[in-house]
Design a protein around this motif. Sequence first.
Motif, PDB file in Angstrom:
ATOM      1  N   ASP A  72      53.488 -16.992 -28.288  1.00 33.53           N
ATOM      2  CA  ASP A  72      54.845 -17.220 -28.817  1.00 33.53           C
ATOM      3  C   ASP A  72      55.926 -16.982 -27.762  1.00 33.53           C
ATOM      4  O   ASP A  72      56.962 -16.371 -28.035  1.00 33.53           O
ATOM      5  N   VAL A  73      55.680 -17.497 -26.570  1.00 30.03           N
ATOM      6  CA  VAL A  73      56.669 -17.383 -25.488  1.00 30.03           C
ATOM      7  C   VAL A  73      57.590 -18.597 -25.557  1.00 30.03           C
ATOM      8  O   VAL A  73      57.124 -19.745 -25.521  1.00 30.03           O
ATOM      9  N   ALA A  74      58.881 -18.363 -25.671  1.00 24.17           N
ATOM     10  CA  ALA A  74      59.844 -19.470 -25.701  1.00 24.17           C
ATOM     11  C   ALA A  74      59.727 -20.282 -24.423  1.00 24.17           C
ATOM     12  O   ALA A  74      59.605 -19.730 -23.323  1.00 24.17           O
ATOM     13  N   ILE A  75      59.761 -21.604 -24.560  1.00 22.59           N
ATOM     14  CA  ILE A  75      59.462 -22.470 -23.426  1.00 22.59           C
ATOM     15  C   ILE A  75      60.428 -22.280 -22.270  1.00 22.59           C
ATOM     16  O   ILE A  75      60.052 -22.399 -21.104  1.00 22.59           O
ATOM     17  N   ASP A  76      61.686 -21.949 -22.559  1.00 24.71           N
ATOM     18  CA  ASP A  76      62.663 -21.805 -21.485  1.00 24.71           C
ATOM     19  C   ASP A  76      62.569 -20.460 -20.786  1.00 24.71           C
ATOM     20  O   ASP A  76      63.308 -20.210 -19.826  1.00 24.71           O
ATOM     21  N   THR A  77      61.661 -19.566 -21.241  1.00 25.06           N
ATOM     22  CA  THR A  77      61.495 -18.265 -20.591  1.00 25.06           C
ATOM     23  C   THR A  77      60.152 -18.129 -19.886  1.00 25.06           C
ATOM     24  O   THR A  77      59.868 -17.075 -19.312  1.00 25.06           O
ATOM     25  N   VAL A  78      59.324 -19.161 -19.926  1.00 25.68           N
ATOM     26  CA  VAL A  78      57.972 -19.070 -19.366  1.00 25.68           C
ATOM     27  C   VAL A  78      58.003 -18.725 -17.879  1.00 25.68           C
ATOM     28  O   VAL A  78      57.252 -17.858 -17.407  1.00 25.68           O
ATOM     29  N   ALA A  89      54.822 -21.409 -25.749  1.00 30.69           N
ATOM     30  CA  ALA A  89      53.694 -21.391 -24.820  1.00 30.69           C
ATOM     31  C   ALA A  89      52.834 -20.156 -25.054  1.00 30.69           C
ATOM     32  O   ALA A  89      53.291 -19.150 -25.595  1.00 30.69           O
ATOM     33  N   GLU A  90      51.581 -20.268 -24.652  1.00 26.07           N
ATOM     34  CA  GLU A  90      50.650 -19.143 -24.670  1.00 26.07           C
ATOM     35  C   GLU A  90      50.140 -18.935 -23.248  1.00 26.07           C
ATOM     36  O   GLU A  90      49.635 -19.873 -22.619  1.00 26.07           O
ATOM     37  N   LEU A  91      50.249 -17.718 -22.745  1.00 25.31           N
ATOM     38  CA  LEU A  91      49.853 -17.400 -21.377  1.00 25.31           C
ATOM     39  C   LEU A  91      48.585 -16.558 -21.390  1.00 25.31           C
ATOM     40  O   LEU A  91      48.498 -15.575 -22.129  1.00 25.31           O
TER      41      LEU A  91
END
Length: 260
Positions: A140-146, A67-69
Motif C-alpha cells: 500500500d505504498v502511494a505511487i508518488d512516494t515509491v 505499489a508493493e515493495l
Amino acid sequence: MKRSMTAVRAFLAGSLCLAGLSGLTGCGAAPASGSVNVPSTIEVANVEDQVISVTASEEVKVTPDIAELNLSVTSQEADAQSCQEANSQAVNQVTEALKAQGIQDTSIQTSNYNLYPIYDWENGQTITGYTMETVITVSDVAIDTVGDVLTAAVNAGVNNIQSVNYMSSQYDESYRQALEMAVQSAYEKANAMATAGGCSLGEVVKIEERSTNSAARYTAISNMSMEDSAAAPAAAAGAAVMPGQVSVEANILVEYAVNR
C-alpha cells in the motif's frame, strides 16, 4: 379319425404362428424378407445440446496508484549469533526509516529469515562465517512516494530490491468493464458463426468466467542488488519510478442456443 387329423392340423398351425411372432420380437433375429428393418436402439438428439460455444478475452488498461515493495537485508559475520544480531539491527533501522516515510505498521511485514554458513571448500570444508537474509514486504505504498521510500530503505540498510509491483486500487471497477467488453465480443463472434452456418442465435445458456490475474500487477524492478557499485549511487540520488500502465484482463466462455 377325421376329427383327430383336424385337431393335429390346428395344433401345428398355432405353433407355427407363435414361432413367427417370436422370430419378429427376438433380439438379433433376422427380419423376414420384405419387412422393415427396425434398429435395436434409436438416438434422439437433444435440442438443448445444440449450442454455439465461444471464448472471448478483453482487457482494460489502467494507471497504477499503489505499489508493493519486496526488499531484503543481508548481513555477514564471523559467527551465527553476531550475524543474527547485526541483521536484526539493520532490519529495525529499515523499519524505522519506512515509518518515517509515512508507511503504517500494518503495511510492513518481515518474512523469509534465512541463516546459513559460509564454507571454505578449499581448506577441508571449514565454516568461515555466516550470512543472514531477511525479506521485508512493504504494501500500500502511494505511487508518488515509491522513489523516496526506496531511497530511504536503501540508505537505512536494504541491500537488495527483489521486486517492485505496481497495482491499481480501481481493479474491481476495471475488471467489470473488461467482463462487459468480453461478453459483447463473445456475442459478435457467435453471431458471425451462426450466420455463416445458416441459423440464428437463441438465448445464452451458459457463461463461464475463466482464470484471471486478479492482482493486476507487473514487476518493474527485479533482483536489483544495491551493493552493486553502479546501482548504489543511483539509489542515493533518488530512485526513478515509471509505473506505466497495468492490464486488467477478463476471459470468459459463452454458449448460445441455436435457432434453426
